[in-house]
Design a protein around this motif. Structure first.
Motif, PDB file in Angstrom:
ATOM      1  N   ALA A  54       0.826  -1.209   0.000  1.00  0.00           N
ATOM      2  CA  ALA A  54       0.000   0.000   0.000  1.00  0.00           C
ATOM      3  C   ALA A  54       0.859   1.257   0.000  1.00  0.00           C
ATOM      4  N   GLN A  55       1.931   1.255   0.747  1.00  0.00           N
ATOM      5  CA  GLN A  55       2.823   2.414   0.779  1.00  0.00           C
ATOM      6  C   GLN A  55       3.461   2.659  -0.588  1.00  0.00           C
ATOM      7  N   LEU A  56       3.824   1.595  -1.270  1.00  0.00           N
ATOM      8  CA  LEU A  56       4.419   1.734  -2.603  1.00  0.00           C
ATOM      9  C   LEU A  56       3.394   2.241  -3.608  1.00  0.00           C
ATOM     10  N   ALA A  57       2.186   1.713  -3.517  1.00  0.00           N
ATOM     11  CA  ALA A  57       1.144   2.119  -4.466  1.00  0.00           C
ATOM     12  C   ALA A  57       0.848   3.605  -4.358  1.00  0.00           C
ATOM     13  N   GLY A  58       1.062   4.181  -3.188  1.00  0.00           N
ATOM     14  CA  GLY A  58       0.768   5.591  -3.002  1.00  0.00           C
ATOM     15  C   GLY A  58       1.881   6.526  -3.386  1.00  0.00           C
ATOM     16  N   CYS A  59       3.032   5.990  -3.806  1.00  0.00           N
ATOM     17  CA  CYS A  59       4.176   6.855  -4.092  1.00  0.00           C
ATOM     18  C   CYS A  59       4.544   6.901  -5.566  1.00  0.00           C
ATOM     19  N   SER A  60       3.785   6.218  -6.438  1.00  0.00           N
ATOM     20  CA  SER A  60       4.170   6.168  -7.841  1.00  0.00           C
ATOM     21  C   SER A  60       2.945   5.999  -8.725  1.00  0.00           C
ATOM     22  N   ALA A  61       3.062   6.501  -9.949  1.00  0.00           N
ATOM     23  CA  ALA A  61       1.987   6.325 -10.929  1.00  0.00           C
ATOM     24  C   ALA A  61       2.152   5.054 -11.752  1.00  0.00           C
ATOM     25  N   ASP A 100      -6.878 -14.961  -0.607  1.00  0.00           N
ATOM     26  CA  ASP A 100      -5.552 -14.331  -0.604  1.00  0.00           C
ATOM     27  C   ASP A 100      -5.583 -12.959  -1.269  1.00  0.00           C
ATOM     28  N   TYR A 101      -6.383 -12.822  -2.322  1.00  0.00           N
ATOM     29  CA  TYR A 101      -6.446 -11.559  -3.063  1.00  0.00           C
ATOM     30  C   TYR A 101      -7.288 -10.504  -2.344  1.00  0.00           C
ATOM     31  N   ARG A 102      -8.187 -10.934  -1.526  1.00  0.00           N
ATOM     32  CA  ARG A 102      -9.170 -10.022  -0.945  1.00  0.00           C
ATOM     33  C   ARG A 102      -8.557  -8.798  -0.270  1.00  0.00           C
ATOM     34  N   PRO A 103      -7.555  -8.931   0.630  1.00  0.00           N
ATOM     35  CA  PRO A 103      -7.042  -7.723   1.302  1.00  0.00           C
ATOM     36  C   PRO A 103      -6.387  -6.731   0.356  1.00  0.00           C
ATOM     37  N   PHE A 104      -5.755  -7.207  -0.708  1.00  0.00           N
ATOM     38  CA  PHE A 104      -5.115  -6.302  -1.664  1.00  0.00           C
ATOM     39  C   PHE A 104      -6.165  -5.512  -2.448  1.00  0.00           C
ATOM     40  N   LEU A 105      -7.262  -6.171  -2.775  1.00  0.00           N
ATOM     41  CA  LEU A 105      -8.338  -5.490  -3.493  1.00  0.00           C
ATOM     42  C   LEU A 105      -9.072  -4.520  -2.576  1.00  0.00           C
ATOM     43  N   GLU A 106      -9.340  -4.942  -1.361  1.00  0.00           N
ATOM     44  CA  GLU A 106     -10.078  -4.077  -0.441  1.00  0.00           C
ATOM     45  C   GLU A 106      -9.298  -2.814  -0.077  1.00  0.00           C
ATOM     46  N   LYS A 107      -7.981  -2.921  -0.001  1.00  0.00           N
ATOM     47  CA  LYS A 107      -7.158  -1.755   0.323  1.00  0.00           C
ATOM     48  C   LYS A 107      -6.821  -0.912  -0.903  1.00  0.00           C
ATOM     49  N   GLY A 108      -7.178  -1.379  -2.090  1.00  0.00           N
ATOM     50  CA  GLY A 108      -6.942  -0.606  -3.297  1.00  0.00           C
ATOM     51  C   GLY A 108      -5.483  -0.407  -3.633  1.00  0.00           C
ATOM     52  N   VAL A 109      -4.646  -1.432  -3.402  1.00  0.00           N
ATOM     53  CA  VAL A 109      -3.198  -1.273  -3.563  1.00  0.00           C
ATOM     54  C   VAL A 109      -2.653  -1.951  -4.815  1.00  0.00           C
ATOM     55  N   VAL A 110      -3.519  -2.568  -5.610  1.00  0.00           N
ATOM     56  CA  VAL A 110      -3.059  -3.287  -6.795  1.00  0.00           C
ATOM     57  C   VAL A 110      -3.874  -2.838  -7.997  1.00  0.00           C
ATOM     58  N   ASP A 111      -3.204  -2.706  -9.142  1.00  0.00           N
ATOM     59  CA  ASP A 111      -3.856  -2.290 -10.386  1.00  0.00           C
ATOM     60  C   ASP A 111      -4.081  -3.452 -11.340  1.00  0.00           C
ATOM     61  N   ILE A 112      -3.196  -4.443 -11.267  1.00  0.00           N
ATOM     62  CA  ILE A 112      -3.258  -5.602 -12.159  1.00  0.00           C
ATOM     63  C   ILE A 112      -3.021  -6.847 -11.318  1.00  0.00           C
ATOM     64  N   ILE A 113      -3.964  -7.776 -11.336  1.00  0.00           N
ATOM     65  CA  ILE A 113      -3.765  -9.036 -10.614  1.00  0.00           C
ATOM     66  C   ILE A 113      -3.275 -10.095 -11.583  1.00  0.00           C
ATOM     67  N   GLN A 114      -2.431 -11.014 -11.057  1.00  0.00           N
ATOM     68  CA  GLN A 114      -1.766 -12.000 -11.905  1.00  0.00           C
ATOM     69  C   GLN A 114      -1.845 -13.413 -11.319  1.00  0.00           C
ATOM     70  N   PRO A 115      -3.033 -13.942 -11.126  1.00  0.00           N
ATOM     71  CA  PRO A 115      -3.094 -15.327 -10.655  1.00  0.00           C
ATOM     72  C   PRO A 115      -2.538 -16.276 -11.704  1.00  0.00           C
ATOM     73  N   ASP A 116      -1.863 -17.305 -11.245  1.00  0.00           N
ATOM     74  CA  ASP A 116      -1.358 -18.351 -12.132  1.00  0.00           C
ATOM     75  C   ASP A 116      -2.376 -19.484 -12.132  1.00  0.00           C
ATOM     76  N   LEU A 117      -2.894 -19.824 -13.293  1.00  0.00           N
ATOM     77  CA  LEU A 117      -3.959 -20.825 -13.357  1.00  0.00           C
ATOM     78  C   LEU A 117      -3.484 -22.228 -13.005  1.00  0.00           C
ATOM     79  N   ALA A 118      -2.158 -22.440 -12.925  1.00  0.00           N
ATOM     80  CA  ALA A 118      -1.635 -23.714 -12.453  1.00  0.00           C
ATOM     81  C   ALA A 118      -1.390 -23.714 -10.950  1.00  0.00           C
ATOM     82  N   HIS A 119      -1.464 -22.543 -10.311  1.00  0.00           N
ATOM     83  CA  HIS A 119      -1.264 -22.437  -8.862  1.00  0.00           C
ATOM     84  C   HIS A 119      -2.547 -22.093  -8.118  1.00  0.00           C
TER      85      HIS A 119
END
Length: 385
Positions: A223-230, A244-263
């Motif tokens: 979250a700190q990194l997301a707020g310091c750069s475009a 696992d993804y829920r907290p990152f989405l709820e805090k608005g800290v990620v622009d692109i999610i990259q789940p691996d369909l084999a993982h």
């Protein structure tokens, strides 16, 4: 072709070069589906989890894909994590493949149909220790790619990295001069003391994204990194479920999610993760530096997912060797052709991959034991690979 009375009769897994784990499911009446459960460096553990899954799935209705997913995820008491979710992923892909072949339709048709006409893709350049970037970018452009991804740094200490950041800026500039877009994968090698400096240094070059600048272990640091750069923040290859993804989405800290369909639980779970991300206006770009079955699964999900943006492709990636590249074990390699930065949506039944089963069985007789290198700093301390 299976009937309503058909049941799962056999589940096999095959460790094949360079570092993949294929899954084959066959019904009692002979219908077959293939998937991929590759978890790089941990293939033996995933194979053990698949062995345990046989106790629950032999005799199960192969058409009940969601029921099988829930059965494997919920009834083992312990849930989640890379090993269990990778085992589920390979089985899930194979069941979708089997279902599509039974009905004679591509998997994306079973997911609601396509929402685009082709799949934008990117390829890797530069290897684990990035070098010869400019020439590699030109070679990828000649192959039909309009975007690439490269590692941002070599192994890097907590503080001793400014020279590497300067070198990164130079390399990214070389790729941009070649007229091609670039995403930068930091592979979680950078730690908090240098992460902001790295992002600010690359921001003027306008990369497609910065991937795993730091590890995804601490959402507040991200979250700190997301707020310091475009620069768009991307992450997710080491997240394995919607929880696992829920907290990152709820805090608005990620622009692109990259789940691996084999993982991350296969086609079924990736669809749910993508839909959850869409609610937060977050893009979906599946991680896939591995084999053809995982890539095919990604292409089908991307075809049917509104917030999909671009797909990673392992063609000629540094983990492969010329004798074991993306299409080595495939009878229809043309399905992975590149034109104007995109791949065609597979139109064959199921996942659309025609596996060279004889070659797979022969290669699996000498199982690989792939391990990532152990990197150490100048004082002998372990560093992130």
């Amino acid at each position: 072709m299976s009937s309503a009375a058909d049941r799962i009769g056999r589940i096999e897994c095959f460790p094949v070069l360079p570092r993949w784990l294929f899954v084959r499911i066959e019904t009692e009446q002979g219908a077959v589906g293939w998937g991929e459960a590759t978890l790089e460096g941990h293939g033996e553990a995933v194979a053990g989890a698949i062995d345990a899954a046989r106790d629950r799935l032999i005799g199960h209705d192969p058409d009940r894909i969601e029921d099988a997913w829930q059965l494997l995820h919920r009834l083992g008491f312990y849930r989640g994590g890379p090993v269990l979710m990778s085992a589920i992923a390979g089985i899930d892909q194979a069941l979708w493949d089997l279902r599509g072949r039974k009905l004679g339709v591509p998997v994306y048709q079973l997911l609601g149909g396509r929402v685009r006409n082709r799949i934008s893709v990117y390829a890797w350049i530069g290897g684990d220790r990035p070098a010869d970037i400019a020439d590699a970018a030109k070679q990828r452009a000649a192959q039909g790619f309009t975007a690439v991804k490269m590692n941002g740094t070599e192994d890097i200490g907590w503080l001793e990295g400014m020279r590497q950041i300067d070198a990164l800026v130079e390399r990214v500039g070389q790729v941009r001069e070649a007229g091609i877009d670039v995403g930068i994968d930091f592979h979680g090698r950078v730690h908090r003391p240098l992460a902001r400096a790295a992002l600010k240094a690359i921001e003027p070059l306008r990369p497609l994204f910065a991937e795993e600048v730091v590890l995804s272990d601490n959402v507040d640091v991200v979250a700190q990194l997301a707020g310091c750069s475009a620069v768009p923040i991307a992450l997710g290859e080491r997240l394995y479920s919607r929880w696992d993804y829920r907290p990152f989405l709820e805090k608005g800290v990620v622009d692109i999610i990259q789940p691996d369909l084999a993982h991350a639980g296969g086609i079924s779970e990736a669809r749910r993760i993508a839909a959850m991300a869409e609610v937060y206006d977050v893009a979906f770009a599946p991680h896939c530096p591995i084999g053809p079955l995982a890539l095919a699964a990604c292409l089908h999900v991307g075809a049917a997912t509104p917030n999909f943006v671009i797909q990673e492709v392992s063609l000629g990636i540094h983990y492969n060797r010329p004798a074991e590249d993306l299409t080595t074990l495939v009878r229809n390699p043309a399905m992975f052709g590149i034109e104007s930065g995109a791949m065609a949506i597979p139109e064959g039944p199921g996942l659309g991959v025609e596996v060279d089963e004889a070659a797979v069985r022969e290669m699996a007789k000498s199982p690989h034991r792939w391990r990532n290198p152990a990197w150490r700093g100048r004082d002998g301390e372990l560093r992130e690979w």
